[in-house]
Design a protein around this motif. Sequence first.
Motif, PDB file in Angstrom:
ATOM      1  N   MET A   1     -56.418 -26.134   9.679  1.00 51.48           N
ATOM      2  CA  MET A   1     -56.019 -26.172  11.126  1.00 51.48           C
ATOM      3  C   MET A   1     -57.232 -25.725  12.169  1.00 51.48           C
ATOM      4  O   MET A   1     -58.182 -24.429  11.602  1.00 51.48           O
ATOM      5  N   ALA A   2     -57.386 -26.165  13.202  1.00 51.73           N
ATOM      6  CA  ALA A   2     -58.878 -25.611  14.114  1.00 51.73           C
ATOM      7  C   ALA A   2     -58.599 -24.093  14.470  1.00 51.73           C
ATOM      8  O   ALA A   2     -57.482 -23.500  13.753  1.00 51.73           O
ATOM      9  N   GLU A   3     -59.904 -23.203  14.965  1.00 57.09           N
ATOM     10  CA  GLU A   3     -59.566 -21.939  15.126  1.00 57.09           C
ATOM     11  C   GLU A   3     -58.197 -22.270  15.975  1.00 57.09           C
ATOM     12  O   GLU A   3     -58.272 -22.135  17.411  1.00 57.09           O
ATOM     13  N   ARG A   4     -57.240 -20.607  15.336  1.00 55.38           N
ATOM     14  CA  ARG A   4     -56.180 -20.686  16.304  1.00 55.38           C
ATOM     15  C   ARG A   4     -55.845 -19.978  17.592  1.00 55.38           C
ATOM     16  O   ARG A   4     -56.658 -18.682  17.808  1.00 55.38           O
ATOM     17  N   ILE A   5     -55.446 -20.778  18.681  1.00 52.17           N
ATOM     18  CA  ILE A   5     -55.221 -19.733  19.814  1.00 52.17           C
ATOM     19  C   ILE A   5     -54.341 -18.541  20.295  1.00 52.17           C
ATOM     20  O   ILE A   5     -53.475 -18.841  19.721  1.00 52.17           O
ATOM     21  N   THR A   6     -54.793 -17.952  20.581  1.00 53.30           N
ATOM     22  CA  THR A   6     -54.182 -16.457  20.486  1.00 53.30           C
ATOM     23  C   THR A   6     -53.858 -15.705  21.973  1.00 53.30           C
ATOM     24  O   THR A   6     -54.984 -16.342  22.693  1.00 53.30           O
ATOM     25  N   SER A   7     -53.252 -14.996  22.648  1.00 53.01           N
ATOM     26  CA  SER A   7     -53.868 -13.944  23.446  1.00 53.01           C
ATOM     27  C   SER A   7     -53.795 -12.796  23.125  1.00 53.01           C
ATOM     28  O   SER A   7     -53.080 -11.556  22.312  1.00 53.01           O
ATOM     29  N   PRO A   8     -53.918 -11.601  24.429  1.00 48.52           N
ATOM     30  CA  PRO A   8     -53.698 -10.323  23.985  1.00 48.52           C
ATOM     31  C   PRO A   8     -52.314 -10.244  23.935  1.00 48.52           C
ATOM     32  O   PRO A   8     -51.896  -8.750  23.656  1.00 48.52           O
ATOM     33  N   PHE A   9     -51.051 -10.771  24.074  1.00 46.50           N
ATOM     34  CA  PHE A   9     -49.586 -10.077  24.020  1.00 46.50           C
ATOM     35  C   PHE A   9     -49.465 -10.876  22.584  1.00 46.50           C
ATOM     36  O   PHE A   9     -50.118 -11.184  22.086  1.00 46.50           O
ATOM     37  N   GLY A  10     -48.704 -10.081  22.632  1.00 47.80           N
ATOM     38  CA  GLY A  10     -47.515 -10.319  21.281  1.00 47.80           C
ATOM     39  C   GLY A  10     -45.980 -10.839  21.102  1.00 47.80           C
ATOM     40  O   GLY A  10     -45.555 -11.129  22.187  1.00 47.80           O
ATOM     41  N   MET A  11     -45.424 -10.588  20.529  1.00 53.93           N
ATOM     42  CA  MET A  11     -44.189 -10.765  20.079  1.00 53.93           C
ATOM     43  C   MET A  11     -43.044  -9.953  21.784  1.00 53.93           C
ATOM     44  O   MET A  11     -42.169 -11.039  21.573  1.00 53.93           O
ATOM     45  N   PHE A  12     -43.118  -9.071  21.059  1.00 49.59           N
ATOM     46  CA  PHE A  12     -42.055  -8.433  22.183  1.00 49.59           C
ATOM     47  C   PHE A  12     -42.121  -7.497  23.451  1.00 49.59           C
ATOM     48  O   PHE A  12     -42.151  -7.236  24.083  1.00 49.59           O
ATOM     49  N   THR A  13     -43.749  -8.612  24.002  1.00 50.41           N
ATOM     50  CA  THR A  13     -44.351  -8.843  25.206  1.00 50.41           C
ATOM     51  C   THR A  13     -43.373  -9.189  26.509  1.00 50.41           C
ATOM     52  O   THR A  13     -42.127 -10.158  26.542  1.00 50.41           O
ATOM     53  N   PRO A  14     -43.416  -8.456  28.028  1.00 53.63           N
ATOM     54  CA  PRO A  14     -42.307  -9.041  28.599  1.00 53.63           C
ATOM     55  C   PRO A  14     -42.561  -9.505  29.738  1.00 53.63           C
ATOM     56  O   PRO A  14     -44.159 -10.023  29.496  1.00 53.63           O
ATOM     57  N   ALA A  15     -42.043 -10.902  30.031  1.00 49.78           N
ATOM     58  CA  ALA A  15     -42.836 -11.972  30.512  1.00 49.78           C
ATOM     59  C   ALA A  15     -43.907 -11.612  31.387  1.00 49.78           C
ATOM     60  O   ALA A  15     -44.480 -12.094  32.358  1.00 49.78           O
ATOM     61  N   ARG A  16     -43.488 -10.009  32.689  1.00 46.00           N
ATOM     62  CA  ARG A  16     -43.842  -9.687  33.642  1.00 46.00           C
ATOM     63  C   ARG A  16     -45.467  -9.489  33.737  1.00 46.00           C
ATOM     64  O   ARG A  16     -45.762  -9.762  33.868  1.00 46.00           O
ATOM     65  N   GLU A  17     -45.887  -8.778  31.994  1.00 43.22           N
ATOM     66  CA  GLU A  17     -47.430  -7.964  31.831  1.00 43.22           C
ATOM     67  C   GLU A  17     -47.474  -9.739  31.426  1.00 43.22           C
ATOM     68  O   GLU A  17     -49.283  -9.162  31.674  1.00 43.22           O
ATOM     69  N   GLU A 281     -45.097 -19.528  19.971  1.00 43.54           N
ATOM     70  CA  GLU A 281     -44.743 -18.810  19.621  1.00 43.54           C
ATOM     71  C   GLU A 281     -45.583 -17.479  19.645  1.00 43.54           C
ATOM     72  O   GLU A 281     -46.713 -16.878  19.372  1.00 43.54           O
ATOM     73  N   ASP A 282     -44.434 -16.471  19.619  1.00 49.35           N
ATOM     74  CA  ASP A 282     -44.827 -14.977  20.205  1.00 49.35           C
ATOM     75  C   ASP A 282     -46.555 -14.925  20.763  1.00 49.35           C
ATOM     76  O   ASP A 282     -47.208 -14.321  20.699  1.00 49.35           O
ATOM     77  N   CYS A 283     -46.556 -15.676  22.137  1.00 50.78           N
ATOM     78  CA  CYS A 283     -48.189 -15.964  22.886  1.00 50.78           C
ATOM     79  C   CYS A 283     -49.141 -16.474  21.491  1.00 50.78           C
ATOM     80  O   CYS A 283     -49.902 -15.202  22.470  1.00 50.78           O
ATOM     81  N   ALA A 284     -48.818 -17.371  21.295  1.00 50.56           N
ATOM     82  CA  ALA A 284     -50.073 -18.050  20.722  1.00 50.56           C
ATOM     83  C   ALA A 284     -49.419 -18.413  19.182  1.00 50.56           C
ATOM     84  O   ALA A 284     -48.866 -19.184  19.344  1.00 50.56           O
ATOM     85  N   GLN A 285     -50.647 -19.329  19.283  1.00 53.57           N
ATOM     86  CA  GLN A 285     -50.693 -20.742  18.389  1.00 53.57           C
ATOM     87  C   GLN A 285     -49.648 -20.762  17.402  1.00 53.57           C
ATOM     88  O   GLN A 285     -50.313 -19.849  16.730  1.00 53.57           O
ATOM     89  N   ALA A 286     -48.669 -21.488  17.032  1.00 59.85           N
ATOM     90  CA  ALA A 286     -48.091 -21.182  15.630  1.00 59.85           C
ATOM     91  C   ALA A 286     -48.592 -21.302  14.507  1.00 59.85           C
ATOM     92  O   ALA A 286     -49.411 -22.758  14.808  1.00 59.85           O
ATOM     93  N   GLU A 287     -48.827 -20.290  13.044  1.00 65.55           N
ATOM     94  CA  GLU A 287     -48.884 -20.773  11.984  1.00 65.55           C
ATOM     95  C   GLU A 287     -48.040 -21.847  11.356  1.00 65.55           C
ATOM     96  O   GLU A 287     -46.833 -21.627  11.370  1.00 65.55           O
TER      97      GLU A 287
END
Length: 322
Positions: A1-17, A281-287
């Motif tokens: 996998m190329a460098e995995r894309i992630t975000s500051p958010f996670g599994m339980f982040t509300p959509a509003r955030e 998934e969970d606001c990131a590229q899945a592994e």
Amino acid sequence: MAERITSPFGMFTPAREVVAGVDLAGRTAIVTGAATGIGIETARALAEAGAEVVIAARKPDLGAAAVASISETAKGPGARFEMLDLSDLASIRAFADRWGGRPLHVLINNAAVMACPLDRTRDGFEMQFGTNHLGHFLLGNLLAPALEAGAREAGRPSRLVSLSSIGHRRSDINWDDPNYRTRAYEKWESYGQAKTANALFAVGFHQRFKDRGVAANAVMPGGIMTPLQRHLPIEEQKALGWIKEDGSIREGFKTPEQGASTSVWAAVGPELEGVGGLYLEDCAQAEPWTQDLPWKGVLPHALDPGSADRLWAYSEEAVGLR
């Protein structure tokens, strides 16, 4: 996998955030099946960021209630309802005809049916494959010119979001009989095939439209209790481990607003600007999927470019796009 894309958010982040600080004024989004469940929370978050949101669903009464609810907190045009039955190709064509050439910036293919008894769409396809995949396949292709127009208008890529599921692990595409005309029907295998198709559609769509201003990604929203479980008796949900014996939901399930967060991130996240063909998934590229974590990750068959091309050719023929 190329460098995995992630975000500051996670599994339980509300959509509003996810949309906090994002300005979607002047943007238009369509969310299918947005009258209930994670769909309404997806639409709500986008509307609160200033987008005009179209709830494309098949039940006007639920659609009207969703529009009223979203309008209470929307910052801008808010939401409106448009009739769309994804199990009826004529309804999809009528929706696209009504849309015409208006620019569209985000299309979220959220609607789904899960683990239903054997049934067929108006056009004779198996219900899960026909609704979840073929209906959205036709919709996405018919609205592609509007997404291209949205990209030109905004000066940045439009986005298509295709909701898949960890259920894709249950089945690849059965090329010999995807509509269960000769083989025995199994509801979870059927659901898995449809969710694999949703992921492959994102791969195929991105490949065809990335140079025309549209990026497409697949999303796994997570485990959420919504009307999607309407065909599952409580006892079956207990046997699956989703519900405890006392009737409470097991740990690890998300609220509908948390379940909407990855769809919303796929629609607005700066990390995904112009990026596509991924499973998120969970606001990131899945592994990659492993047996150690069977409820997370993505299997190779759901991202295979050859399968995506094969499915595209089959789907074009099935829905009459050729």
